[in-house]
Each structure stands twice: as C-alpha cells, then as structure tokens.
Design a protein around this motif. Structure first.
Motif, mmCIF file in Angstrom:
data_model
loop_
_atom_site.group_PDB
_atom_site.id
_atom_site.type_symbol
_atom_site.label_atom_id
_atom_site.label_comp_id
_atom_site.label_asym_id
_atom_site.label_seq_id
_atom_site.Cartn_x
_atom_site.Cartn_y
_atom_site.Cartn_z
ATOM 1 N N LEU A 443 8.785 -4.486 -13.953
ATOM 2 C CA LEU A 443 8.364 -5.655 -13.184
ATOM 3 C C LEU A 443 6.929 -6.050 -13.524
ATOM 4 C CD1 LEU A 443 9.907 -4.827 -9.686
ATOM 5 C CD2 LEU A 443 10.588 -6.690 -11.200
ATOM 6 N N ARG A 444 6.063 -5.069 -13.688
ATOM 7 C CA ARG A 444 4.662 -5.381 -14.008
ATOM 8 C C ARG A 444 4.545 -6.043 -15.374
ATOM 9 N NH1 ARG A 444 3.425 0.333 -11.803
ATOM 10 N NH2 ARG A 444 2.991 -0.080 -9.596
ATOM 11 N N LYS A 445 5.376 -5.652 -16.307
ATOM 12 C CA LYS A 445 5.361 -6.300 -17.621
ATOM 13 C C LYS A 445 5.754 -7.771 -17.510
ATOM 14 C CE LYS A 445 6.259 -2.146 -20.378
ATOM 15 N NZ LYS A 445 7.232 -1.434 -21.248
ATOM 16 N N ARG A 446 6.547 -8.092 -16.505
ATOM 17 C CA ARG A 446 6.923 -9.494 -16.267
ATOM 18 C C ARG A 446 5.891 -10.197 -15.384
ATOM 19 N NH1 ARG A 446 9.029 -12.931 -17.058
ATOM 20 N NH2 ARG A 446 10.934 -13.396 -15.919
ATOM 21 N N VAL A 447 4.782 -9.516 -15.082
ATOM 22 C CA VAL A 447 3.695 -10.016 -14.236
ATOM 23 C C VAL A 447 4.187 -10.254 -12.804
ATOM 24 C CG1 VAL A 447 1.657 -11.499 -14.232
ATOM 25 C CG2 VAL A 447 2.941 -11.228 -16.334
ATOM 26 N N PHE A 448 5.125 -9.431 -12.368
ATOM 27 C CA PHE A 448 5.524 -9.434 -10.963
ATOM 28 C C PHE A 448 4.487 -8.621 -10.203
ATOM 29 C CE2 PHE A 448 7.615 -7.986 -7.168
ATOM 30 C CZ PHE A 448 8.470 -9.015 -6.807
ATOM 31 N N LYS A 449 3.898 -9.224 -9.174
ATOM 32 C CA LYS A 449 2.812 -8.573 -8.439
ATOM 33 C C LYS A 449 3.385 -7.603 -7.407
ATOM 34 C CE LYS A 449 1.230 -12.667 -7.433
ATOM 35 N NZ LYS A 449 0.426 -13.815 -6.932
ATOM 36 N N THR A 450 2.970 -6.345 -7.502
ATOM 37 C CA THR A 450 3.485 -5.320 -6.597
ATOM 38 C C THR A 450 2.363 -4.750 -5.738
ATOM 39 O OG1 THR A 450 3.166 -3.557 -8.230
ATOM 40 C CG2 THR A 450 5.301 -4.693 -8.222
ATOM 41 N N THR A 451 2.763 -4.120 -4.663
ATOM 42 C CA THR A 451 1.828 -3.450 -3.762
ATOM 43 C C THR A 451 2.486 -2.181 -3.253
ATOM 44 O OG1 THR A 451 0.605 -3.629 -1.671
ATOM 45 C CG2 THR A 451 2.684 -4.815 -1.816
ATOM 46 N N LEU A 452 1.685 -1.236 -2.835
ATOM 47 C CA LEU A 452 2.205 -0.031 -2.196
ATOM 48 C C LEU A 452 2.133 -0.138 -0.676
ATOM 49 C CD1 LEU A 452 0.810 2.813 -4.489
ATOM 50 C CD2 LEU A 452 3.055 1.716 -4.525
ATOM 51 N N GLY A 453 1.882 -1.358 -0.179
ATOM 52 C CA GLY A 453 1.816 -1.559 1.264
ATOM 53 C C GLY A 453 0.420 -1.335 1.802
ATOM 54 N N GLY A 454 0.239 -1.636 3.078
ATOM 55 C CA GLY A 454 -1.052 -1.430 3.715
ATOM 56 C C GLY A 454 -1.486 0.017 3.638
ATOM 57 N N ASP A 455 -2.679 0.250 3.112
ATOM 58 C CA ASP A 455 -3.209 1.608 2.930
ATOM 59 C C ASP A 455 -2.263 2.475 2.108
ATOM 60 O OD1 ASP A 455 -5.516 1.066 4.465
ATOM 61 O OD2 ASP A 455 -4.426 1.475 6.319
ATOM 62 N N ASP A 456 -1.501 1.835 1.214
ATOM 63 C CA ASP A 456 -0.581 2.542 0.311
ATOM 64 C C ASP A 456 0.452 3.378 1.068
ATOM 65 O OD1 ASP A 456 -1.982 1.439 -1.765
ATOM 66 O OD2 ASP A 456 -3.125 3.249 -2.235
ATOM 67 N N ALA A 457 0.876 2.888 2.236
ATOM 68 C CA ALA A 457 1.802 3.659 3.073
ATOM 69 C C ALA A 457 3.247 3.207 2.928
ATOM 70 C CB ALA A 457 1.379 3.581 4.538
ATOM 71 N N GLY A 458 3.532 2.289 2.004
ATOM 72 C CA GLY A 458 4.910 1.970 1.699
ATOM 73 C C GLY A 458 5.586 1.010 2.647
ATOM 74 N N VAL A 459 6.934 1.052 2.607
ATOM 75 C CA VAL A 459 7.732 0.004 3.222
ATOM 76 C C VAL A 459 7.911 0.174 4.727
ATOM 77 C CG1 VAL A 459 9.912 1.193 2.747
ATOM 78 C CG2 VAL A 459 9.905 -1.279 3.026
ATOM 79 N N LEU A 460 8.039 1.403 5.213
ATOM 80 C CA LEU A 460 8.423 1.584 6.606
ATOM 81 C C LEU A 460 7.385 1.018 7.560
ATOM 82 C CD1 LEU A 460 10.744 2.674 8.249
ATOM 83 C CD2 LEU A 460 9.525 4.839 8.458
ATOM 84 N N LEU A 461 6.111 1.320 7.312
ATOM 85 C CA LEU A 461 5.065 0.793 8.185
ATOM 86 C C LEU A 461 4.871 -0.701 7.979
ATOM 87 C CD1 LEU A 461 3.479 2.483 10.263
ATOM 88 C CD2 LEU A 461 4.646 3.851 8.552
ATOM 89 N N MET A 462 5.177 -1.196 6.756
ATOM 90 C CA MET A 462 5.118 -2.640 6.529
ATOM 91 C C MET A 462 6.133 -3.359 7.401
ATOM 92 S SD MET A 462 4.717 -2.961 2.393
ATOM 93 C CE MET A 462 4.512 -4.737 2.414
#
Length: 599
Positions: A443-462
């Motif tokens: 995805l990054r090679k396609r310039v899709f912008k990713t995040t690890l969530g707020g404070d890098d805590a992932g999907v559940l807390l998001m």
C-alpha cells in the motif's frame, strides 16, 4: 442505595504496563497458580465482606485499575490508583451486604502475552443486597514474593427476585399466536420502555442492511454472536449483509421481540401523566399512538444513518451523481461509469471492491489504519475458534480498562504492522506478521497513507474514539496494490468541476458518480431530531471516551453528569457493534430495572 455521583476517580500521573522489569522480579517457572489465586481471593473475600477498605487496598498494587459495571455503583466507572479505589469502596461498601463469594477454580490461568508480562487471571462470583454479580482479577508478582491485583472487574449479572424466563421459568402458552399478536400491539399492557430502533421505519426487520451496500461483507466472527442465540457453527467468518439481515429478522421472531415495522417515532418530549417521557409513534397507514414511559432507549445507529458529506465548493456545478455510501446498493446500478469514492476506510474499501469492474478511483484525504484478516486473529484471539465461551471472553475482555488496553495494543499493533520477531503465544505469529508487513508495504508503494492509530494503539481504540479511520482488509487492499482500484492521495480536494473533482495541486479526476464514504453525522443528531430544542445542549457526546476511558454516552444515560443532565433522566443510548450489543444490552435492562425499583 448506591450513590450515582459520590465516587470520583483520582487519575494517576503515569500509566505503565506491569512488566517484570518494572516489578523488579523474574518469574519462577514453578508457580502454583491455583494456590496463589485461591489464597489472594480468600483474603479479598474476608476484607470485602467485613468492609475493611484498608485490607482490600493492601491486596492491590498502587496503580490498580478497578472497573465496575453496575455491581457496586449504578453506572460504568473505572477507578485508577489505590486512592481512587479507596474512596470508591469507602463510599459504596457501606450501602451493600456482600455475601456468597465463590472462587471459580475452573477459570484460573497464568497468562504470558509477552515474555516480560505475566499475570494470573481468575474469575469469581458474589452477591450484593440487590444482585448476583461476577468478577475478574489479574494478579502480578512482586519483588517480596507476594502477588497483588493489578486489575479488578466487578459486573452485575442479574437482579435478585427477577430470574430470566428460561428453562423451568418458561411459560406454557396453549394459545400462543393470539397472545403474541396482543403482546406486539400492547393491547393489554402498556410498555414500560420504548426502544426507538425497535420502532422500525422499514418494512422488514433487517432492511437497514438489505437496502445498503449489498456487496459488503462485515466481519461477524465469534465476537459478534447474538445474546441467547449464537450463530451456528457453520456460520461464515465474514457474513454477507443479506444473510445478516435475514438472521436479524429470524432472531427477532425467535426471541419474541415486540417490533413495530413501518413505524416512526415522531417525537420524545417530557411526559405529562406521571411518567417521564411522552413518545408519539406513527404507523405507515397513518395511525398514531402515544406512549407514556419512564425510559426511552435510542438505538438508531451513528447519526441516525445520516451520512456526512463534506462541504466542498461547486457541488451545484457537477453534472453527475453525488451520493453517500449509506445510499449505495449495487455497482450494477452504475455499470459502465467512472466512479470516484471519497474515503479510504472500511466502507470505501468495500465499495471500491464492488466497483472494480468499473473505472473506480479511491480518493484518500487522511491516513487510514489497515489490518489484514490475519492481524484480526491476533487482535481478537480470545473470540476466535478455540477460545473460551463467549460469555467468559466478554468478561475477560471487559476486565481491562481502555487506558490499560491501549498500552497492550501499542505492542500488538507494532507486532502486526512491523513484523516484530518477538516470540509471542499467538498461533502462526510469524505468518501473520509477514502477511501484514507485505500488505502495508504494498500500500505504501502505491502512496496509500497509513497510520497505526492514535498513539500507535491500533484499531480497537480508534473505533471507540472516532468510529472511522480504519479498514479491516478483506481483499480491497490487494486490489489497490494491483492497481485495479486507482488511488488519488496526494492532495486535498479544492472543488467540484462539471465533470469531476479539482485538487489543490491543479490535478483533476473525471467521474460520472462521486460517492462519499466519510462516515455519519454526530451521534447526537437522532436525539436532537426527536427531543425538544430546550434539551439539545444537555445531551453529552455519545461516542468517544471520557476521562476514565469509558464510552461517553453509549450504553448509558445521555444526560451530562450534573444537575442539568437530570433533565434527560431515562433517555438511554444503544450503539455499537453486535459484540457490544450482546454484552451491554443486558446492562441497560438491569439499569432500567434498578432505577424503576430503587430510585
């Protein structure tokens, strides 16, 4: 009776996981888990029954988390730190008689989620003056050889004297059909509670799913079992929405839920006949009926299904079609057209995958969290095949405060995203990490912008703070990587043009259909549509986390926790995944009963 406002959480200055390094200990491989847990529980039982708060506190670490759901105080609270828990127990224990403590020897386990983390988890039951309750504790080892609780969870299960009508308590109904018809129409008895989502505006139960995004396949593994009737063991991990819609309809019939279809709640206003609220319901044939009740539960989803479309200049100039994802049904409706989907989270992924035979472009405006199905196995491992029964998994999961969960998920998220080779106790961890890394790198090679969530805590807390900004990948990400779904992610939208979109950098996209997958309106929208204007500013935020890490208004009364909030006493919120509904719907029923009986 328990005070609803007397306990005040005292937030500790610093959060940290109870790692063995922080505890300054190395764990012996010969721990007698049953003996440690049983001995601690014996001391805990004596201290609680004698209401000896200092003795209870002596069994807890200084940075204890105690989460209570209606067992000792009639709301959801997380008390963090020994002083906070001490005040909570000092206020609440004198109000109850605590009896029948029982240690669950069959539910004791030494858990090692990481090499530097270890705790003994155990379950117990007890009774209060009014209820049957359960509990979970996690013990950590200390340098002096003792074990103390780092987390305690107490949960109300049932009210005394009000058993569920199951097993021997079931009714024998020789004239069932006629009786059910009268029950559904409330011919003989007025309802004590109105659930706005059970007053269903559609023709059939489940039409909210049937009439939208018919290709979407939302995750429905064991986490999303329904109360009392779980999915069959042959049920697919990912349920097609039409299958889910039919299941909801059959579930309502089997559980004998009193649902009115083709009906709409017109307003909810303060009552005038001795009850708190007056609710007007109108049927499709024009019939109207007014109910006077003390409790109204709003179950209308996020923003009452009102899609959020950003205010972008030039919409009137666009000659094509503009719609929100909530109105999308079939890609075949736009066969042969160019489609731009504005958004990059779950709905956008599903819709773009549906349009893959078209000329479809995903327009990404902000970073998204992407997790593969293999990563989901790690994140929700307790709810996957081979895990404990769902009711046990629910309570084990709820025993972690969201603040503590955040620290654990920072580690898990890093493992999933970066293929950390740290040894874990998760099955196939190396394969999970490899696939997740390849997915994100592609995805990054396609310039899709990713995040690890707020404070890098992932999907559940998001999901518990923002609802959106994530996608659990079920195939669309690979279509982006393979360029079967085009991607535009290098700049903000400036305005519409007659033929598509113009971006700030001067680039354009031509489209016949522009579909926005940007989530829904404020969760308070449905309340403001039905309640008098004078009460609108008294509705607190519904979603998102409060200072204690609890959901603001979901599964609770929606009024502010002050005197003004009392004006909304009896207005409740139901919102979230089927998993949250399974666990918390009974909490709402219990709270309604508690208030009716004791307040």
């Amino acid at each position: 009776m328990p005070s609803l406002t007397s306990a005040v959480s005292i937030v500790a200055n610093q959060l940290a996981l109870p790692t063995l390094d922080n505890l300054r200990i190395s764990l012996s491989p010969h721990v007698d888990v049953q003996a440690v847990a049983s001995q601690w529980f014996s001391s805990f039982q004596k201290a609680m029954q004698s209401k000896n708060v200092p003795a209870v506190i002596d069994l807890l670490v200084d940075d204890i988390f105690w989460r209570d759901m209606l067992a000792l105080i009639w709301d959801f609270y997380t008390f963090q730190s020994a002083p906070s828990v001490s005040k909570f127990l000092t206020d609440q224990l004198p109000l109850f008689s605590l009896t029948s403590f029982a240690f669950r020897k069959d539910l004791v386990e030494l858990q090692r989620p990481y090499p530097d983390l270890a705790w003994i988890q155990a379950f117990f039951d007890f009774e209060t003056t009014v209820g049957l309750t359960s509990g979970v504790f996690q013990l950590v080892p200390l340098a002096d050889g003792s074990w103390k609780a780092h987390t305690v969870f107490t949960n109300l299960e049932d009210l005394k004297g009000f058993p569920e009508r199951t097993g021997p308590g079931r009714e024998f109904q020789p004239n069932w059909a006629a009786k059910r018809a009268r029950e559904i129409e409330f011919v003989d008895v007025e309802p004590s509670v109105i659930v706005t989502g059970v007053v269903e505006k559609n023709e059939r139960i489940g039409d909210n799913w049937r009439k939208r995004l018919c290709s979407a396949v939302p995750p429905r593994f064991r986490y999303d079992h329904m109360p009392y009737i779980p999915f069959p063991t042959s049920w697919p991990v990912y349920t097609p929405v039409l299958k889910l819609a039919d299941w909801l309809e059959s579930y309502a019939h089997c559980m004998e839920l009193n649902v009115w279809t083709n009906a709409t709640v017109v307003f909810v206003v303060p009552g005038t006949k001795g009850n708190k609220w007056c609710v007007l319901v109108q049927r499709a044939d024009g019939r109207k009926r007014t109910f006077e009740v003390n409790h109204v539960m709003f179950a209308l989803g996020f923003g009452n299904g009102v899609g959020r479309i950003p205010d972008i200049l030039g919409q009137d100039e666009f000659k094509g079609q503009i719609l929100h994802s909530s109105k999308h049904k079939f890609a075949a409706d736009h066969a042969g057209t160019k489609v731009a989907v504005v958004g990059a989270c779950s709905s956008a992924h599903d819709i773009c995958a549906d349009y893959v035979e078209n000329d479809v472009t995903m327009v990404q405006r902000s970073p998204s969290y992407i997790m593969s199905t293999e990563g989901m196995l790690r994140l929700f491992s307790i709810f996957w095949e081979g895990g404990p029964p769902t009711d046990i998994a629910d309570r084990a999961s709820a025993s972690y405060s969201n603040k503590l969960l955040k620290l654990v998920h920072q580690r898990i998220t890093k493992d999933i995203a970066e293929a950390d080779k740290r040894a874990t106790n998760y099955l196939q961890s190396h394969l999970i990490e490899k696939r997740s890394r390849e997915l994100l790198e592609g995805l990054r090679k396609r310039v899709f912008k990713t995040t690890l969530g707020g404070d890098d805590a992932g999907v559940l807390l998001m999901t518990r703070s923002k609802v959106i900004s994530h996608a659990l990948d079920v195939g669309a990400s690979q279509l982006i990587i393979d360029r079967k779904i085009k991607l535009k992610s290098d700049g903000p939208i400036k305005c519409f043009t007659p033929t598509g979109l113009l971006f700030e950098d001067g680039s354009t996209i031509d489209a016949d259909v522009i579909l926005f997958a940007n989530g829904y309106a404020d969760g308070r929208t449905s309340y403001r549509e039905l309640l008098p204007e004078s009460l609108h500013d008294k509705v607190r935020p519904i979603w998102g986390l409060d200072a204690e890490g609890e959901l603001n208004g979901a599964w609770r009364e929606v009024g502010m926790r002050d005197e003004e909030g009392e004006a909304l006493s009896g207005i409740w919120s139901m919102m979230g995944s089927l998993g949250l509904c399974r666990f918390h719907s009974k909490h709402l029923a219990l709270r309604e009963s508690l208030f009716s009986l004791f307040v």
